[in-house]
Design an enzyme around this catalytic site. Structure first.
Site, mmCIF file in Angstrom:
data_model
loop_
_atom_site.group_PDB
_atom_site.id
_atom_site.type_symbol
_atom_site.label_atom_id
_atom_site.label_comp_id
_atom_site.label_asym_id
_atom_site.label_seq_id
_atom_site.Cartn_x
_atom_site.Cartn_y
_atom_site.Cartn_z
ATOM 1 N N ALA A 180 -24.848 3.024 -79.130
ATOM 2 C CA ALA A 180 -25.423 1.896 -79.248
ATOM 3 C C ALA A 180 -27.031 2.084 -79.375
ATOM 4 O O ALA A 180 -27.757 2.987 -78.529
ATOM 5 C CB ALA A 180 -25.513 1.001 -77.879
ATOM 6 N N GLY A 181 -27.547 1.555 -80.347
ATOM 7 C CA GLY A 181 -29.133 1.423 -80.512
ATOM 8 C C GLY A 181 -29.637 2.852 -81.456
ATOM 9 O O GLY A 181 -30.876 2.748 -81.610
ATOM 10 N N ASN A 192 -23.044 2.457 -85.868
ATOM 11 C CA ASN A 192 -22.331 1.799 -86.554
ATOM 12 C C ASN A 192 -23.233 0.903 -87.455
ATOM 13 O O ASN A 192 -23.559 1.220 -88.676
ATOM 14 C CB ASN A 192 -21.550 0.777 -85.808
ATOM 15 C CG ASN A 192 -20.638 -0.068 -86.695
ATOM 16 O OD1 ASN A 192 -21.100 -0.303 -87.778
ATOM 17 N ND2 ASN A 192 -19.938 -0.918 -85.998
ATOM 18 N N THR A 193 -24.157 0.240 -86.905
ATOM 19 C CA THR A 193 -24.998 -0.781 -87.460
ATOM 20 C C THR A 193 -25.963 0.016 -88.335
ATOM 21 O O THR A 193 -26.262 -0.554 -89.586
ATOM 22 C CB THR A 193 -25.860 -1.440 -86.552
ATOM 23 O OG1 THR A 193 -25.126 -2.184 -85.653
ATOM 24 C CG2 THR A 193 -26.968 -2.506 -86.996
ATOM 25 N N LYS A 219 -11.986 2.552 -76.295
ATOM 26 C CA LYS A 219 -13.570 2.416 -76.074
ATOM 27 C C LYS A 219 -13.736 0.969 -75.300
ATOM 28 O O LYS A 219 -13.575 -0.037 -75.677
ATOM 29 C CB LYS A 219 -14.140 2.400 -77.270
ATOM 30 C CG LYS A 219 -15.778 2.080 -76.908
ATOM 31 C CD LYS A 219 -16.682 2.096 -78.283
ATOM 32 C CE LYS A 219 -18.147 1.774 -77.888
ATOM 33 N NZ LYS A 219 -18.992 0.940 -78.836
ATOM 34 N N GLY A 236 -27.144 -2.521 -81.688
ATOM 35 C CA GLY A 236 -27.515 -3.111 -83.088
ATOM 36 C C GLY A 236 -29.018 -3.431 -83.233
ATOM 37 O O GLY A 236 -29.498 -3.826 -84.253
#
Lengths: 256, 66
Positions: free
Chosen positions: A185-186, A207-208, A98, A159
């Site tokens: 992301a996001g 993830n976050t 990645k 994040g």
């Protein structure tokens, strides 16, 4: 339903990829990954902390069960990203990467020029490259031209949990892409994952949102369901929208 | 004792090979990557790769990340 995600010649049943950062404990991370149904799990490469030399995350993540997808996070230019990719392979991981080149600490936005440069070199070296990228349709074409196995446009800043703020651009990328598009992301809520899938993304990465939830395992389940719901809706073919009311009930046969 | 650098820190080591350096530091991980003086070392060379004064080592492993 035999609806598989194919990246770099490999098939996956799950369209949700998960990251392994920021979880409160290894056990919670393991359970959340399990509950998410993910088959692709991202990891970072960092210096060994010599004050904790026996710390090993792979004691909870079984590399036989998941495809470990190393990222090049921390790379500020193409050279650093390429070095990290080579390090991952030297460690025995499969040549999947990645690609992340994020020189700006404040926004962590991917550098399009360095990302393209690194992608071209890594593809030539035989890597299956999944580039984290700005949601830019022209860059998406350029990355595909150099042979990336997927495209990973950002939904919003890493994040932030703000969702698919790049919706219009992602729709164009999806429309023109011939490799899988993974919105990365996001994504903060399952509805964001669903939205990404509804507009045609092939997969999402989160993830976050899992790691910082009060109950990461339950949130992992919610994201799995959100991702599946969006995918099924996309395949079902959503009807056209309208700015005028269109009655669902018959407008005839009213009682007198 | 040999003066070397490990992950940017100066260290004195009694180890004569990369394998023994990892043992001395207590580094245990399923996946560990070693760079010596900027060059990645293949895992099958850890046991025989010797350590000399001034060598710079980077020890890298997998961490949580997105």
């Amino acid at each position: 339903m035999n609806d598989q995600l194919v990246i770099g010649g490999r098939s996956f049943r799950s369209r949700l990829m998960v990251g392994t950062g920021k979880f409160a404990s290894p056990g919670v991370m393991r359970d959340a990954i399990e509950e998410s149904g993910a088959e692709i799990v991202t990891v970072a490469l960092r210096r060994v902390d010599l004050s904790k030399p026996d710390d090993d995350m792979l004691t909870v993540i079984d590399p036989e069960k998941y495809l470990l997808l190393p990222n090049t996070s921390g790379a500020r230019d193409a050279t650093e990203a390429i070095r990290l990719a080579r390090i991952a392979v030297a460690g025995g991981l499969e040549p999947w990467i990645k690609l992340e080149v994020t020189p700006d600490h404040r926004t962590l936005l991917p550098d399009p020029v360095e990302t393209l440069k690194a992608a071209e070199i890594l593809v030539k070296e035989g890597f299956t490259v999944l580039p984290y990228m700005p949601a830019d349709p022209i860059l998406a074409r350029r990355l595909e031209d150099v042979g990336t196995a997927a495209l990973m446009p950002l939904g919003s800043l890493i994040g932030t949990g703000l969702g698919v703020r790049t919706r219009d651009a992602v729709e164009i990328i999806v429309d023109q892409a011939s490799v899988p598009v993974v919105v990365d992301a996001g994504l903060g809520l399952p509805s964001h994952a669903s939205e990404a899938m509804e507009i045609g993304a092939d997969a999402v990465l989160v993830n976050t949102a899992l790691a910082i939830a009060d109950d990461p395992v339950a949130m992992a389940r919610a994201f799995r369901l959100g991702t599946e719901a969006g995918r099924v809706a996309r395949l079902a073919g959503p009807g056209a929208t309208s700015t005028q009311a269109r009655a669902s009930s018959p407008l005839t046969g009213f009682l007198e | 004792m040999t003066q070397i650098k490990v992950n940017g820190e100066n260290r004195l080591t009694e180890a004569s090979t990369v394998s023994s350096l990892l043992s001395e530091l207590g580094v245990v991980a399923s996946i560990i990557i070693v760079e010596k003086n900027g060059t990645i070392l293949a895992r099958d060379r850890f046991a025989n790769e010797t350590i000399t004064e001034g060598d710079r080592f980077e020890l890298i492993k997998l961490m949580g990340g997105g």
